[in-house]
Design a protein around this motif. Structure first.
Motif, mmCIF file in Angstrom:
data_model
loop_
_atom_site.group_PDB
_atom_site.id
_atom_site.type_symbol
_atom_site.label_atom_id
_atom_site.label_comp_id
_atom_site.label_asym_id
_atom_site.label_seq_id
_atom_site.Cartn_x
_atom_site.Cartn_y
_atom_site.Cartn_z
ATOM 1 N N GLY A 1 1.394 6.933 -3.316
ATOM 2 C CA GLY A 1 1.944 7.471 -4.562
ATOM 3 C C GLY A 1 3.110 8.403 -4.317
ATOM 4 O O GLY A 1 3.718 8.368 -3.241
ATOM 5 N N TYR B 1 -0.611 17.138 -1.462
ATOM 6 C CA TYR B 1 0.187 15.911 -1.594
ATOM 7 C C TYR B 1 0.350 15.576 -3.086
ATOM 8 O O TYR B 1 -0.608 15.667 -3.862
ATOM 9 N N ASP C 1 8.001 4.331 8.628
ATOM 10 C CA ASP C 1 6.820 4.654 9.434
ATOM 11 C C ASP C 1 6.713 3.576 10.517
ATOM 12 O O ASP C 1 5.873 2.683 10.449
ATOM 13 N N GLN D 1 3.518 3.089 12.555
ATOM 14 C CA GLN D 1 2.495 2.530 11.660
ATOM 15 C C GLN D 1 2.690 1.020 11.486
ATOM 16 O O GLN D 1 1.729 0.250 11.540
ATOM 17 N N PHE E 1 5.480 -3.307 4.463
ATOM 18 C CA PHE E 1 5.481 -1.920 4.954
ATOM 19 C C PHE E 1 6.915 -1.509 5.277
ATOM 20 O O PHE E 1 7.760 -2.352 5.560
ATOM 21 N N HIS F 1 9.096 6.611 -4.714
ATOM 22 C CA HIS F 1 10.553 6.777 -4.734
ATOM 23 C C HIS F 1 11.182 5.418 -4.444
ATOM 24 O O HIS F 1 10.456 4.416 -4.285
ATOM 25 N N GLY G 1 12.376 4.083 -1.906
ATOM 26 C CA GLY G 1 11.895 3.409 -0.694
ATOM 27 C C GLY G 1 10.703 2.517 -1.026
ATOM 28 O O GLY G 1 10.657 1.335 -0.667
ATOM 29 N N HIS G 2 9.738 3.093 -1.738
ATOM 30 C CA HIS G 2 8.571 2.304 -2.160
ATOM 31 C C HIS G 2 9.009 1.145 -3.059
ATOM 32 O O HIS G 2 8.512 0.023 -2.941
ATOM 33 N N ALA H 1 16.490 10.214 4.879
ATOM 34 C CA ALA H 1 15.521 9.145 4.574
ATOM 35 C C ALA H 1 14.648 9.584 3.405
ATOM 36 O O ALA H 1 14.149 10.712 3.391
ATOM 37 N N PRO I 1 0.837 -1.214 0.000
ATOM 38 C CA PRO I 1 0.000 0.000 0.000
ATOM 39 C C PRO I 1 0.866 1.257 0.000
ATOM 40 O O PRO I 1 1.838 1.331 0.752
ATOM 41 N N THR I 2 0.508 2.225 -0.830
ATOM 42 C CA THR I 2 1.245 3.503 -0.870
ATOM 43 C C THR I 2 0.255 4.654 -1.084
ATOM 44 O O THR I 2 -0.899 4.432 -1.433
ATOM 45 N N ILE J 1 15.135 3.185 3.343
ATOM 46 C CA ILE J 1 16.053 3.517 2.243
ATOM 47 C C ILE J 1 16.404 5.010 2.359
ATOM 48 O O ILE J 1 15.508 5.844 2.539
ATOM 49 N N PRO K 1 13.691 -2.259 5.815
ATOM 50 C CA PRO K 1 14.523 -1.157 6.303
ATOM 51 C C PRO K 1 14.322 0.157 5.541
ATOM 52 O O PRO K 1 13.882 0.155 4.388
ATOM 53 N N LEU L 1 10.232 -1.944 -1.333
ATOM 54 C CA LEU L 1 9.154 -2.790 -0.791
ATOM 55 C C LEU L 1 8.557 -3.643 -1.911
ATOM 56 O O LEU L 1 8.263 -4.824 -1.727
HETATM 57 P P1 AMP Z 1 3.597 6.284 1.875
HETATM 58 O O1 AMP Z 1 3.373 6.325 0.394
HETATM 59 O O2 AMP Z 1 4.429 7.402 2.378
HETATM 60 O O3 AMP Z 1 2.324 6.046 2.645
HETATM 61 O O4 AMP Z 1 4.485 4.996 2.117
HETATM 62 C C1 AMP Z 1 4.104 3.730 1.658
HETATM 63 C C2 AMP Z 1 5.024 2.685 2.253
HETATM 64 O O5 AMP Z 1 6.362 2.954 1.875
HETATM 65 C C3 AMP Z 1 4.994 2.671 3.780
HETATM 66 O O6 AMP Z 1 5.009 1.320 4.229
HETATM 67 C C4 AMP Z 1 6.249 3.409 4.141
HETATM 68 O O7 AMP Z 1 6.770 3.045 5.401
HETATM 69 C C5 AMP Z 1 7.184 2.961 3.035
HETATM 70 N N1 AMP Z 1 8.295 3.908 2.878
HETATM 71 C C6 AMP Z 1 8.216 5.258 2.740
HETATM 72 N N2 AMP Z 1 9.455 5.795 2.695
HETATM 73 C C7 AMP Z 1 10.336 4.769 2.817
HETATM 74 C C8 AMP Z 1 11.768 4.663 2.845
HETATM 75 N N3 AMP Z 1 12.562 5.738 2.747
HETATM 76 N N4 AMP Z 1 12.324 3.433 2.990
HETATM 77 C C9 AMP Z 1 11.531 2.328 3.098
HETATM 78 N N5 AMP Z 1 10.180 2.358 3.075
HETATM 79 C C10 AMP Z 1 9.592 3.552 2.932
#
Ligand code: AMP
Length: 285
Positions: free
Chosen positions: A37, A77, A156, A159, A152, A40, A42-43, A189, A34-35, A182, A180, A46
């Motif tokens: 949008g 956003y 967060d 969360q 996830f 980047h 980090g997403h 971060a 789940p995101t 990114i 972890p 996952l």
């Molecule tokens: P968001 O779109 O911000 O709601 O994030 C969606 C998912 O991506 C959540 O599980 C976040 O914890 C994860 N996430 C966001 N930023 C990072 C990051 N820098 N490294 C790893 N996971 C991330």
């Protein structure tokens, strides 16, 4: 349903549920990220793990109104579906679930989920209702996507703990995996909200990860007095002219309870405003 590269975009709940039902009948393992949008690396990390763990990968993109407070950045956003689809085109995402707000919260909606203790400290204190919104939308998404595995980020951290607790408390048959944080090469971060930062603010924001690293270093060198650790971390934020600190706290890494002394496995968590961006970061001792 529309096709964009090889990724199917599904907008409707019923269609997503029907697709997931048929996948499950075939015995496919559904993995889910789940995101909101503005994707980047980090997403993407996952998603790569989710791809390895399951047979069919669903990513949701939904800026969830119920997790934003009235004065927060829901309206501003970043929303860029085409850009997001391009970024994930090589990962092997099978479906992007991309609903409208009305589809998820039809008129008359009044049922919410709360994980009562874990939602209280840290961000819960500064964003009233935030985690209720998060838990509610994640449970909805779980009931729509019907994943076997959901991934996830530890970015967060609170969360992640809340979702794990909800899954346990409500007997959901979903494996939750935390990944972890990114970071950029210099330690910042990755966050969708980094897009709000000017070049100067981007440099200021480095103080968050520097502060966490400094606390961790002191702890590893034998300091376990929480007051001393927090003071050292706060002074790094202040040196960078970060004055608007919601919290810098050290709490138990599983329960988020207050500690007498810092110990291994505790979480050090920061939330602070840099310009208009409210940034969070954390590290485990
Ligand atoms: P968001 O779109 O911000 O709601 O994030 C969606 C998912 O991506 C959540 O599980 C976040 O914890 C994860 N996430 C966001 N930023 C990072 C990051 N820098 N490294 C790893 N996971 C991330």
């Amino acid at each position: 349903m529309t096709e964009n590269s090889n990724i199917k975009i599904v907008n409707e709940v019923k269609e997503m549920q029907a697709l997931s039902n048929s996948l499950k009948k075939e015995g496919s393992l559904i993995s889910f990220v789940p995101t909101m949008g503005a994707l980047h690396e980090g997403h993407l990390s996952l998603m790569s793990t989710a791809k390895e763990k399951g047979d069919f990968l669903v990513v949701s993109i939904f800026v969830n109104p119920t997790q934003f407070g009235p004065n927060e950045d829901f309206n501003k956003y970043t929303r860029d579906l085409d850009g997001d689809i391009k970024k994930i085109s090589d990962i092997g995402v099978d479906v992007v679930f991309f609903p409208e707000v009305d589809e998820i919260y039809p008129e008359g909606f009044e049922t919410y989920i709360e994980v009562q203790q874990l939602q209280k400290p840290l961000c819960g204190e500064f964003r009233p209702g935030h985690f209720q919104g998060v838990a509610t939308v994640v449970l909805k998404l779980f009931n729509i996507v019907k994943p076997d595995i959901a991934i996830f980020g530890e970015k967060d951290y609170q969360q992640l703990l809340i979702i794990k607790k909800m899954v346990r408390d409500l007997h959901l048959e979903i494996e939750i995996i935390g990944m972890p944080i990114i970071r950029e090469g210099d330690g910042l971060a990755l966050s969708s909200r980094n897009a709000y930062l000017s070049d100067e603010q981007r440099l200021q924001a480095l103080a968050l990860s520097n502060s966490l690293n400094n606390i961790k270093r002191m702890f590893n060198d034998g300091e376990n007095n929480i007051g001393n650790l927090v003071e050292a971390g706060t002074s790094i934020l202040n040196e960078s002219s970060i004055k608007d600190i919601d919290y810098l706290e050290i709490r138990d890494g599983n329960t988020l309870e207050d500690q007498e002394e810092a110990k291994k496995g505790d979480i050090v968590a920061i939330a602070a405003k840099v310009g208009n961006a409210r940034l969070i970061d954390n590290t485990k001792l």
